[in-house]
Design an enzyme around this catalytic site. Sequence first.
Site, PDB file in Angstrom:
ATOM      1  N   ILE A 118       0.851  -1.208   0.000  1.00 49.66           N
ATOM      2  CA  ILE A 118       0.000   0.000   0.000  1.00 49.66           C
ATOM      3  C   ILE A 118       0.879   1.247   0.000  1.00 49.66           C
ATOM      4  O   ILE A 118       0.576   2.244  -0.673  1.00 49.66           O
ATOM      5  CB  ILE A 118      -0.964  -0.013   1.200  1.00 49.66           C
ATOM      6  CG1 ILE A 118      -1.762  -1.331   1.229  1.00 49.66           C
ATOM      7  CG2 ILE A 118      -1.921   1.170   1.133  1.00 49.66           C
ATOM      8  CD1 ILE A 118      -2.528  -1.584   2.523  1.00 49.66           C
ATOM      9  N   ASP A 159      12.013   2.361   5.454  1.00 48.93           N
ATOM     10  CA  ASP A 159      11.596   0.957   5.378  1.00 48.93           C
ATOM     11  C   ASP A 159      12.795   0.103   5.743  1.00 48.93           C
ATOM     12  O   ASP A 159      13.929   0.460   5.406  1.00 48.93           O
ATOM     13  CB  ASP A 159      11.099   0.613   3.955  1.00 48.93           C
ATOM     14  CG  ASP A 159      10.140  -0.568   3.950  1.00 48.93           C
ATOM     15  OD1 ASP A 159      10.537  -1.662   4.398  1.00 48.93           O
ATOM     16  OD2 ASP A 159       8.995  -0.399   3.481  1.00 48.93           O
ATOM     17  N   SER A 189      -7.137  -0.950  10.493  1.00 47.40           N
ATOM     18  CA  SER A 189      -7.744  -2.066   9.759  1.00 47.40           C
ATOM     19  C   SER A 189      -9.174  -2.291  10.210  1.00 47.40           C
ATOM     20  O   SER A 189      -9.500  -2.084  11.393  1.00 47.40           O
ATOM     21  CB  SER A 189      -6.913  -3.322  10.035  1.00 47.40           C
ATOM     22  OG  SER A 189      -7.591  -4.474   9.596  1.00 47.40           O
ATOM     23  N   TYR A 249      -2.309  -9.551  15.853  1.00 50.23           N
ATOM     24  CA  TYR A 249      -2.169  -8.508  14.820  1.00 50.23           C
ATOM     25  C   TYR A 249      -3.266  -7.455  14.986  1.00 50.23           C
ATOM     26  O   TYR A 249      -3.003  -6.251  15.019  1.00 50.23           O
ATOM     27  CB  TYR A 249      -2.240  -9.126  13.413  1.00 50.23           C
ATOM     28  CG  TYR A 249      -2.503  -8.071  12.355  1.00 50.23           C
ATOM     29  CD1 TYR A 249      -1.502  -7.187  11.977  1.00 50.23           C
ATOM     30  CD2 TYR A 249      -3.780  -7.916  11.790  1.00 50.23           C
ATOM     31  CE1 TYR A 249      -1.754  -6.177  11.054  1.00 50.23           C
ATOM     32  CE2 TYR A 249      -4.031  -6.916  10.867  1.00 50.23           C
ATOM     33  CZ  TYR A 249      -3.025  -6.050  10.500  1.00 50.23           C
ATOM     34  OH  TYR A 249      -3.279  -5.053   9.593  1.00 50.23           O
ATOM     35  N   LYS A 285      -3.344  -3.153  16.030  1.00 46.76           N
ATOM     36  CA  LYS A 285      -4.023  -2.020  15.370  1.00 46.76           C
ATOM     37  C   LYS A 285      -4.913  -1.278  16.367  1.00 46.76           C
ATOM     38  O   LYS A 285      -4.941  -0.050  16.413  1.00 46.76           O
ATOM     39  CB  LYS A 285      -4.854  -2.527  14.181  1.00 46.76           C
ATOM     40  CG  LYS A 285      -4.014  -3.086  13.040  1.00 46.76           C
ATOM     41  CD  LYS A 285      -3.206  -2.002  12.373  1.00 46.76           C
ATOM     42  CE  LYS A 285      -2.113  -2.542  11.497  1.00 46.76           C
ATOM     43  NZ  LYS A 285      -1.169  -1.544  11.012  1.00 46.76           N
ATOM     44  N   ASN A 290      -1.252 -15.667   2.157  1.00 44.25           N
ATOM     45  CA  ASN A 290      -2.350 -15.924   3.100  1.00 44.25           C
ATOM     46  C   ASN A 290      -3.654 -15.357   2.572  1.00 44.25           C
ATOM     47  O   ASN A 290      -4.720 -15.831   2.914  1.00 44.25           O
ATOM     48  CB  ASN A 290      -2.067 -15.228   4.441  1.00 44.25           C
ATOM     49  CG  ASN A 290      -0.810 -15.731   5.087  1.00 44.25           C
ATOM     50  OD1 ASN A 290      -0.660 -16.929   5.308  1.00 44.25           O
ATOM     51  ND2 ASN A 290       0.121 -14.826   5.363  1.00 44.25           N
ATOM     52  N   ASN A 291      -3.544 -14.297   1.798  1.00 44.25           N
ATOM     53  CA  ASN A 291      -4.742 -13.561   1.384  1.00 44.25           C
ATOM     54  C   ASN A 291      -5.285 -14.078   0.062  1.00 44.25           C
ATOM     55  O   ASN A 291      -4.563 -14.671  -0.743  1.00 44.25           O
ATOM     56  CB  ASN A 291      -4.446 -12.057   1.301  1.00 44.25           C
ATOM     57  CG  ASN A 291      -4.073 -11.480   2.656  1.00 44.25           C
ATOM     58  OD1 ASN A 291      -2.926 -11.127   2.886  1.00 44.25           O
ATOM     59  ND2 ASN A 291      -5.019 -11.420   3.567  1.00 44.25           N
ATOM     60  N   LEU A 292      -6.562 -13.801  -0.135  1.00 40.23           N
ATOM     61  CA  LEU A 292      -7.271 -14.392  -1.275  1.00 40.23           C
ATOM     62  C   LEU A 292      -6.689 -13.994  -2.636  1.00 40.23           C
ATOM     63  O   LEU A 292      -6.397 -14.863  -3.467  1.00 40.23           O
ATOM     64  CB  LEU A 292      -8.753 -13.981  -1.198  1.00 40.23           C
ATOM     65  CG  LEU A 292      -9.620 -14.496  -2.341  1.00 40.23           C
ATOM     66  CD1 LEU A 292      -9.700 -16.025  -2.317  1.00 40.23           C
ATOM     67  CD2 LEU A 292     -11.022 -13.890  -2.265  1.00 40.23           C
ATOM     68  N   GLY A 351     -11.504 -18.357  12.621  1.00 38.64           N
ATOM     69  CA  GLY A 351     -11.412 -16.906  12.846  1.00 38.64           C
ATOM     70  C   GLY A 351     -12.082 -16.066  11.776  1.00 38.64           C
ATOM     71  O   GLY A 351     -12.245 -14.859  11.952  1.00 38.64           O
ATOM     72  N   ASP A 352     -12.466 -16.665  10.633  1.00 42.74           N
ATOM     73  CA  ASP A 352     -13.109 -15.864   9.575  1.00 42.74           C
ATOM     74  C   ASP A 352     -14.528 -15.475   9.968  1.00 42.74           C
ATOM     75  O   ASP A 352     -15.311 -16.325  10.420  1.00 42.74           O
ATOM     76  CB  ASP A 352     -13.183 -16.665   8.264  1.00 42.74           C
ATOM     77  CG  ASP A 352     -11.935 -16.520   7.418  1.00 42.74           C
ATOM     78  OD1 ASP A 352     -11.141 -15.580   7.666  1.00 42.74           O
ATOM     79  OD2 ASP A 352     -11.741 -17.341   6.499  1.00 42.74           O
TER      80      ASP A 352
END
Length: 336
Positions: A12, A31, A124, A148, A152, A197-199, A293-294
């Site tokens: 991002i 970074d 998030s 995580y 946040k 991990n992400n879709l 967890g979803d």
Amino acid sequence: MAILVTGGAGYIGSHTCVELLEADYEVVVVDNYYNSVPEVLNRVEKITGKKLKSYDCDIRDKEGLRKVFSENKIDAVIHFAGLKAVGESTKLPLTYYDNNISGSVVLFEIMNEFNCKKIVFSSSATVYGNNPIPYKEDMPTGDVSSPYGRTKHFIEKILEDVYASDNEWSISLLRYFNPIGAHSSGLIGEDPNGIPNNLMPYISRVAIGKLPQLTVFGGDYDTKDGTCIRDYIHVVDLAKAHLCAVAKIMDSTGCEAYNIGNGVGYSVLDIIHAFEKASGKALNYVIGDRRAGDLPAFYADAAKANTELNWHAELGIDKMCEDTWNFQTKNPDGIK
Ligand code: NAD
Ligand code: WQD
């Protein structure tokens, strides 16, 4: 005006650097390249035809940050740097608390030291936990299921306390929903290490033949097609939200949260079908068990960002999928 972008070489952050440079901001990136490579920043410069300044520095390194602030007159900070893998955070909670929370505290201390009190923070939608949908900013937060997510939530609370202690601060907490897509040049995009991990990165690696098959996590949810519903947002729309937030914090003080989402829910199958259309390939997938967890469904009420930040998402799921596929085909082995 000079903006310090922590984590600016990340997914991002790099898209936001492009938008900032195109809007003629000076950009200073910090970074440690834990989850990115310096080449990303060369590509940001290539896209924009403009230069940025970068430091290989960990945000927990107080002396390193002091050097950055001494050498540059920073007007505001956009704070992306952090670890973000939900599953990993359950195995390495202390690593997440140290990197995300301790790192943020060091950054805020140095900002205070240099009298730089304007910040946009990458929060998030995960902070909402199990609230009714659509999520609104004034709902209770913090009932989250992962370390995580707690980082946040805690950083939001720390920033609220910082503002309460000193009303000169101007703080924007952007609660991102599910960012996907890539810059239309195909030069930058999401490039996770290892198995995603992400879709969306998973789908795109199956489509290019790097992974054999996608497992859809659950087909028996109480949703229109049995798969989970999320609010996917194009990363370029998300990047633009940061410019709107910077404009807002430059001429006000306060600590405000904003949902940055489309306000529209799409199912996993909707995304698969949109990706098949964009790539012209049939995707190999099976419906498997639910992932622990979803939540079945969540999406944003983005009215506050629409009215107070004057920000609107413009790009739909077809464009999100086209741009992801363009990035994947132009960078089959990622960015080196
Ligand atoms: P990313 O991993 O691509 O980018 C994060 C960048 O921060 C990386 O370049 C990494 O090397 C750097 N970094 C990490 N720890 C650092 C440290 N201690 N010092 C200096 N640099 C460090 O992640 P992203 O998807 O671009 O996410 C950016 C931010 O947005 C993160 O804070 C993340 O938690 C948050 N966020 C992301 C999503 C998402 O789905 N991608 C959703 C909501 C919120
Ligand atoms: C999306 C949907 C999965 C992978 C996470 C974080 C959240 C935020 C965004 C940082 C879900 C399904 C996924 C797969 C699947 N990040 N899926 N097969 O979980 O909504 O949100 O990223 O703040 O905090 O939790 O995103 O991309 O992992 O999943 O079926 O191989 O795709 O079940 O319904 P999620 P995701």
